[in-house]
Design a protein around this motif. Structure first.
Motif, PDB file in Angstrom:
ATOM      1  N   LEU A 205       0.803  -1.224   0.000  1.00 56.26           N
ATOM      2  CA  LEU A 205       0.000   0.000   0.000  1.00 56.26           C
ATOM      3  C   LEU A 205       0.837   1.275   0.000  1.00 56.26           C
ATOM      4  CD1 LEU A 205      -2.590  -1.138   2.726  1.00 56.26           C
ATOM      5  CD2 LEU A 205      -2.787  -1.345   0.230  1.00 56.26           C
ATOM      6  N   LYS A 206       2.153   1.134   0.186  1.00 54.13           N
ATOM      7  CA  LYS A 206       3.027   2.304   0.284  1.00 54.13           C
ATOM      8  C   LYS A 206       4.024   2.317  -0.867  1.00 54.13           C
ATOM      9  CE  LYS A 206       3.014   1.788   5.359  1.00 54.13           C
ATOM     10  NZ  LYS A 206       3.875   1.530   6.546  1.00 54.13           N
ATOM     11  N   PRO A 207       4.661   3.466  -1.111  1.00 54.46           N
ATOM     12  CA  PRO A 207       5.775   3.462  -2.066  1.00 54.46           C
ATOM     13  C   PRO A 207       6.805   2.421  -1.623  1.00 54.46           C
ATOM     14  CG  PRO A 207       5.201   5.705  -1.427  1.00 54.46           C
ATOM     15  CD  PRO A 207       4.433   4.802  -0.524  1.00 54.46           C
ATOM     16  N   PHE A 208       7.377   1.686  -2.578  1.00 59.64           N
ATOM     17  CA  PHE A 208       8.257   0.595  -2.153  1.00 59.64           C
ATOM     18  C   PHE A 208       9.454   0.435  -3.081  1.00 59.64           C
ATOM     19  CE2 PHE A 208       5.509  -1.347  -5.283  1.00 59.64           C
ATOM     20  CZ  PHE A 208       6.291  -2.313  -5.912  1.00 59.64           C
ATOM     21  N   PHE A 209      10.515  -0.100  -2.495  1.00 56.02           N
ATOM     22  CA  PHE A 209      11.684  -0.556  -3.231  1.00 56.02           C
ATOM     23  C   PHE A 209      11.634  -2.080  -3.263  1.00 56.02           C
ATOM     24  CE2 PHE A 209      12.707   3.438  -1.209  1.00 56.02           C
ATOM     25  CZ  PHE A 209      13.342   4.174  -2.204  1.00 56.02           C
ATOM     26  N   ILE A 210      12.335  -2.674  -4.221  1.00 61.78           N
ATOM     27  CA  ILE A 210      12.304  -4.130  -4.331  1.00 61.78           C
ATOM     28  C   ILE A 210      13.722  -4.688  -4.329  1.00 61.78           C
ATOM     29  CG2 ILE A 210      12.234  -4.097  -6.868  1.00 61.78           C
ATOM     30  CD1 ILE A 210      10.364  -6.579  -6.675  1.00 61.78           C
ATOM     31  N   VAL A 211      13.885  -5.812  -3.646  1.00 60.63           N
ATOM     32  CA  VAL A 211      15.140  -6.580  -3.645  1.00 60.63           C
ATOM     33  C   VAL A 211      14.782  -7.977  -4.139  1.00 60.63           C
ATOM     34  CG1 VAL A 211      17.069  -7.457  -2.282  1.00 60.63           C
ATOM     35  CG2 VAL A 211      15.998  -5.266  -1.662  1.00 60.63           C
ATOM     36  N   SER A 212      15.304  -8.352  -5.291  1.00 62.01           N
ATOM     37  CA  SER A 212      14.974  -9.663  -5.869  1.00 62.01           C
ATOM     38  C   SER A 212      16.225 -10.535  -5.914  1.00 62.01           C
ATOM     39  CB  SER A 212      14.384  -9.498  -7.276  1.00 62.01           C
ATOM     40  OG  SER A 212      13.110  -8.909  -7.212  1.00 62.01           O
TER      41      SER A 212
END
Length: 382
Positions: A205-212
């Motif tokens: 629901l919030k702005p997010f960064f991703i680590v894949s």
């Protein structure tokens, strides 16, 4: 060139590591961009562990799937010694009349197959820099495999110039021809799941960064967890970090539980989402919707997540190791992989939009054409 005259190349997909599976898939997709006369006929060898990945290869026009049984290492080496041949490889060649096999990792003897090129692949020499990330047995196996490969393979593909420099640093000589090939992600060809559905499914629901990244120790998830704590401690909580990837590290079963422990101790549960291994279509959808991707590794060969971001033209934040700088140039924000404050500062500035978005990669077709041409030339050389 008639279909019957095309090179017949066997691809070995007998490792369920997703990095290997995606790497091979990206190669096959790159080869599909070659002129029809240059496209090889591909035989993809798979086993029980990799059978579930076959569907992602079916868009290549001239590909055949063959199930095989790859002996465990001890059995493979014993059979090879008894027969005085590279047992598994020779068996494939005698059955399928191949012009080349890739990637070959276990070669006890020099190539005795006159018409078949045996091409190895070395991603990195991580065990030389971080031996503590490996057991003594795993270090021994890597060293044994690499030395035999350097001595007996016809050619070896290296993932980066960084890896090539490490090879010359640690190994006196190689009888194989060396090729540095920077693979290109074809993430743009994957039909991503609708972003709103994916965000709703995982309650983002919030702005997010991703680590894949898979949860391996060298992937350095810890620095991201500490950066989250630094931001939250300053009173800013309107953000999330989404983690995707397998949760098990076969080399250290305690690593993922340590991550969970840190999250609880730091009281940052509301700012962390660990999704584990999710469908590729969903993972790429999340990448597209994210503020940026974070790639915090201590060590890499040529990172798939970064290539995904380059293809999808997404902002990258990555550790300042040499291979990342080779991969991204001036088109990323860099941080010391041991400096969580430095990473936190970059994340905050992006969240507050007081930092510019860096130039993006727009030469996708050129990179694909360069890779596919170099790859197929390996099998054309005498």
């Amino acid at each position: 060139m008639a279909k019957a005259d095309r090179k017949r190349i066997g691809f070995l997909m007998i490792n369920d590591d997703l990095g290997v599976v995606y790497y091979l898939n990206n190669i096959v997709k790159s080869l599909s961009n070659l002129p029809d006369n240059d496209k090889p006929s591909i035989i993809l060898f798979y086993d029980n562990t990799t059978q579930k990945h076959l569907s992602i290869f079916k868009n290549y026009n001239d590909i055949k799937f063959e199930k095989t049984v790859y002996p465990n290492l001890l059995k493979l080496y014993l059979l090879s010694i008894v027969t005085q041949t590279n047992y598994f490889i020779n068996r494939l060649q005698s059955t399928h009349s191949l012009d080349g096999i890739f990637p070959v990792n276990d070669l006890l003897f020099k190539n005795s197959l006159k018409r078949t090129k045996l091409v190895g692949w070395i991603t990195d020499f991580q065990h030389k820099f971080y031996p503590n990330f490996f057991s003594r047995f795993n270090r021994f196996v890597r060293e044994f495999r690499f030395n035999k490969l350097l001595k007996n393979a016809d050619d070896i593909v290296l993932s980066s110039e960084d890896t090539k420099s490490h090879l010359f640093r640690f190994y006196k000589q190689t009888h194989a021809s060396l090729h540095v090939l920077n693979f290109v992600s074809h993430a743009n060809l994957i039909q991503c799941t609708d972003s709103e559905k994916v965000l709703e499914k995982y309650n983002i629901l919030k702005p997010f960064f991703i680590v894949s990244n898979q949860f391996y120790k060298h992937k350095n998830h810890i620095v991201v967890i500490k950066a989250i704590k630094n931001i939250v401690d300053k009173g800013y909580t309107d953000f999330e970090i989404v983690f995707t990837g397998k949760k098990e590290d076969y080399r250290d079963k305690t690593f993922y539980p340590k991550i969970e422990k840190f999250i609880k101790e730091y009281k940052i549960e509301n700012n962390v989402k660990i999704l584990g291994l999710i469908p590729r279509e969903e993972q790429l959808s999340l990448l597209k919707s994210s503020v940026a991707i974070i790639q915090p590794s201590f060590f890499e060969g040529w990172n798939t997540s970064i290539e995904d971001a380059k293809t999808l033209q997404k902002q990258v934040i990555c550790s300042d190791i040499e291979v990342h700088e080779e991969q991204m140039g001036d088109k990323a924000y860099y941080f010391n992989p041991e400096n969580d404050l430095q990473l936190a500062n970059i994340l905050m500035r992006l969240l507050l939009k007081n930092i510019k978005v860096l130039p993006i990669f727009d030469n996708f077709n050129d990179r694909v054409n360069q890779f596919s041409s170099k790859f197929i030339q390996i099998f054309d050389e005498n």
